[in-house]
Design a protein around this motif. Structure first.
Motif, PDB file in Angstrom:
ATOM      1  N   THR A 132       0.869 -10.046   1.592  1.00 58.11           N
ATOM      2  CA  THR A 132       1.510  -8.851   1.056  1.00 58.11           C
ATOM      3  C   THR A 132       2.311  -8.151   2.144  1.00 58.11           C
ATOM      4  N   ALA A 133       2.937  -7.052   1.760  1.00 58.32           N
ATOM      5  CA  ALA A 133       3.713  -6.265   2.726  1.00 58.32           C
ATOM      6  C   ALA A 133       2.857  -5.787   3.886  1.00 58.32           C
ATOM      7  N   ASP A 134       1.545  -5.683   3.661  1.00 56.45           N
ATOM      8  CA  ASP A 134       0.627  -5.187   4.686  1.00 56.45           C
ATOM      9  C   ASP A 134      -0.125  -6.313   5.393  1.00 56.45           C
ATOM     10  N   GLY A 135       0.251  -7.574   5.085  1.00 59.55           N
ATOM     11  CA  GLY A 135      -0.346  -8.705   5.775  1.00 59.55           C
ATOM     12  C   GLY A 135      -1.634  -9.237   5.179  1.00 59.55           C
ATOM     13  N   PHE A 136      -1.996  -8.811   3.976  1.00 60.01           N
ATOM     14  CA  PHE A 136      -3.201  -9.304   3.319  1.00 60.01           C
ATOM     15  C   PHE A 136      -2.874 -10.551   2.493  1.00 60.01           C
ATOM     16  N   GLU A 137      -3.842 -11.466   2.388  1.00 57.19           N
ATOM     17  CA  GLU A 137      -3.671 -12.605   1.481  1.00 57.19           C
ATOM     18  C   GLU A 137      -3.272 -12.059   0.104  1.00 57.19           C
ATOM     19  N   THR A 138      -2.259 -12.669  -0.515  1.00 49.40           N
ATOM     20  CA  THR A 138      -1.585 -12.064  -1.659  1.00 49.40           C
ATOM     21  C   THR A 138      -2.505 -11.752  -2.833  1.00 49.40           C
ATOM     22  N   GLN A 139      -3.393 -12.671  -3.188  1.00 49.47           N
ATOM     23  CA  GLN A 139      -4.213 -12.431  -4.377  1.00 49.47           C
ATOM     24  C   GLN A 139      -5.249 -11.333  -4.131  1.00 49.47           C
ATOM     25  N   GLU A 194     -12.151  -0.244   2.604  1.00 46.32           N
ATOM     26  CA  GLU A 194     -11.724   0.955   3.327  1.00 46.32           C
ATOM     27  C   GLU A 194     -11.254   0.597   4.732  1.00 46.32           C
ATOM     28  N   GLU A 195     -11.993  -0.296   5.377  1.00 50.01           N
ATOM     29  CA  GLU A 195     -11.618  -0.733   6.727  1.00 50.01           C
ATOM     30  C   GLU A 195     -10.256  -1.421   6.709  1.00 50.01           C
ATOM     31  N   MET A 196     -10.021  -2.260   5.725  1.00 49.26           N
ATOM     32  CA  MET A 196      -8.786  -3.040   5.665  1.00 49.26           C
ATOM     33  C   MET A 196      -7.569  -2.157   5.372  1.00 49.26           C
ATOM     34  N   VAL A 197      -7.736  -1.167   4.497  1.00 49.30           N
ATOM     35  CA  VAL A 197      -6.578  -0.323   4.138  1.00 49.30           C
ATOM     36  C   VAL A 197      -6.452   0.891   5.026  1.00 49.30           C
ATOM     37  N   GLY A 198      -7.444   1.135   5.895  1.00 50.57           N
ATOM     38  CA  GLY A 198      -7.395   2.257   6.819  1.00 50.57           C
ATOM     39  C   GLY A 198      -7.500   3.604   6.138  1.00 50.57           C
ATOM     40  N   LEU A 217       0.825  -1.208   0.000  1.00 49.98           N
ATOM     41  CA  LEU A 217       0.000   0.000   0.000  1.00 49.98           C
ATOM     42  C   LEU A 217       0.857   1.255   0.000  1.00 49.98           C
ATOM     43  N   ALA A 218       2.037   1.186   0.623  1.00 50.99           N
ATOM     44  CA  ALA A 218       2.939   2.342   0.612  1.00 50.99           C
ATOM     45  C   ALA A 218       3.359   2.656  -0.815  1.00 50.99           C
ATOM     46  N   SER A 219       3.650   1.627  -1.615  1.00 52.55           N
ATOM     47  CA  SER A 219       4.024   1.830  -3.009  1.00 52.55           C
ATOM     48  C   SER A 219       2.848   2.380  -3.809  1.00 52.55           C
ATOM     49  N   ALA A 220       1.647   1.839  -3.585  1.00 52.52           N
ATOM     50  CA  ALA A 220       0.462   2.323  -4.295  1.00 52.52           C
ATOM     51  C   ALA A 220       0.212   3.796  -4.002  1.00 52.52           C
ATOM     52  N   ARG A 221       0.364   4.165  -2.752  1.00 55.64           N
ATOM     53  CA  ARG A 221       0.140   5.560  -2.363  1.00 55.64           C
ATOM     54  C   ARG A 221       1.231   6.478  -2.913  1.00 55.64           C
ATOM     55  N   ALA A 222       2.476   6.005  -2.909  1.00 56.06           N
ATOM     56  CA  ALA A 222       3.574   6.821  -3.424  1.00 56.06           C
ATOM     57  C   ALA A 222       3.433   7.043  -4.923  1.00 56.06           C
ATOM     58  N   ALA A 223       3.059   6.000  -5.666  1.00 54.49           N
ATOM     59  CA  ALA A 223       2.873   6.135  -7.111  1.00 54.49           C
ATOM     60  C   ALA A 223       1.730   7.106  -7.421  1.00 54.49           C
TER      61      ALA A 223
END
Length: 312
Positions: free
Chosen positions: A113-120, A305-309, A79-85
């Motif tokens: 993922t980097a944020d702990g979510f199931e990868t797919q 929204e809840e999951m990504v904060g 998510l950090a990469s998504a937000r930075a892009a």
């Protein structure tokens, strides 16, 4: 529509005579396969294509012969990469005419993922959910959003109570199916939220293509998948065939450029047409009703929204 396209139509056929000079298009996953072909076809008609990829070196090699493509780094598993892009694009401030969420992973072993979510689910849905919503302020009136889904959505609905397989057995294709249903529901709710601004969204199934997407899939699993697609059908449909990459990318550019906006808004498309609801068995054709359920789409948005904060 004055032209009729189908399963064997290619990107060049769909875009024949289309002038995209002055248009800006954002495509994710521009390092191989469908993403590269989508970028090539749109750039060949004059569009300025912003291609997002996790591996920029690979993307540079893959698009070396394509003029009109600008590359940016995007790792949808972060998510950090998504937000930075997204922030870089917002700082640049240039308007977007079309966003195609093409990138994804398929049937991989259970990982997070980097944020702990199931990868797919985290990569195919949540990464795009954050990235696309973050760049939405750049989309002009009349712009479109195309979300690449799959007939794999027919395997499984989203599970809003256990998106990470914490209480249910992990199965690669079930996880893939959930993420592809999420891709469709995201487009349904995005379309509802943005159509008053003249922005429309659609989900598309590119077809079954032999690309790097299946790199995690065993040969046995691929053969079983083909048998499922090739099961006898009462309507006498032809036997299953793989699509070529230009055929696979055709529905993306058809929905993004060639089709009428009101025709594809909030819908699921395959073979360069809007698909019919089909809740019957098998994977071959149509969209399951749960993937177009507007209340399900709203619930997924809220859960995401809840999951990504972050609220959008």
């Amino acid at each position: 529509m004055s032209e009729t396209f189908g399963a064997r139509s290619t990107t060049d056929e769909v875009l024949e005579g289309v002038d995209l000079r002055g248009k800006r298009v954002l495509v994710t996953g521009v390092s191989a396969g469908l993403g590269v072909e989508t970028a090539r076809a749109l750039a060949a008609r004059g569009a300025h294509v912003i291609g997002a990829a996790r591996d920029l070196a690979k993307a540079r090699r893959a698009t070396a012969g394509v003029r009109g493509v600008e590359l940016i780094e995007l790792d949808l598993a972060s998510l950090a990469s998504a937000r930075a892009a997204a922030e870089a694009l917002l700082d640049d401030g240039q308007i977007l005419d079309l966003v195609i969420a093409n990138a994804g992973v398929m049937a991989c072993p259970k990982r997070v993922t980097a944020d702990g979510f199931e990868t797919q689910f985290g990569t195919n849905h949540l990464g795009h959910f954050v990235f696309v919503n973050s760049v939405a302020p750049l989309m002009r009136q009349g712009a479109r959003f195309v979300s690449l889904a799959s007939s794999g959505h027919r395997v499984a609905d989203v599970d809003l109570d256990d998106p990470g397989f914490e209480r249910t057995e992990y199965r690669e294709f079930v996880a893939y199916g959930r993420s592809k249903t999420a891709n469709i529901l995201f487009a349904v709710e995005f379309d509802r939220r943005f159509r008053d601004r003249g922005i429309r969204a659609a989900a598309v199934h590119p077809g079954v293509i032999q690309t790097e997407l299946s790199r995690h899939t065993t040969q046995e699993a691929i053969e079983e998948l083909i048998r499922t697609y090739d099961a006898p059908r009462p309507d006498g449909a032809v036997a299953f065939e793989f699509k070529t990459i230009p055929q696979g990318a055709a529905t993306s550019v058809w929905a993004g450029v060639a089709a009428k906006a009101d025709e594809i808004g909030g819908r699921y498309c395959e073979d360069c047409r809007v698909a019919e609801v089909n809740d019957g068995p098998g994977l071959r054709q149509g969209v399951r009703s749960y993937a177009l359920d507007p209340e399900r789409a709203k619930a997924l948005w809220a859960k995401s929204e809840e999951m990504v904060g972050q609220r959008f």
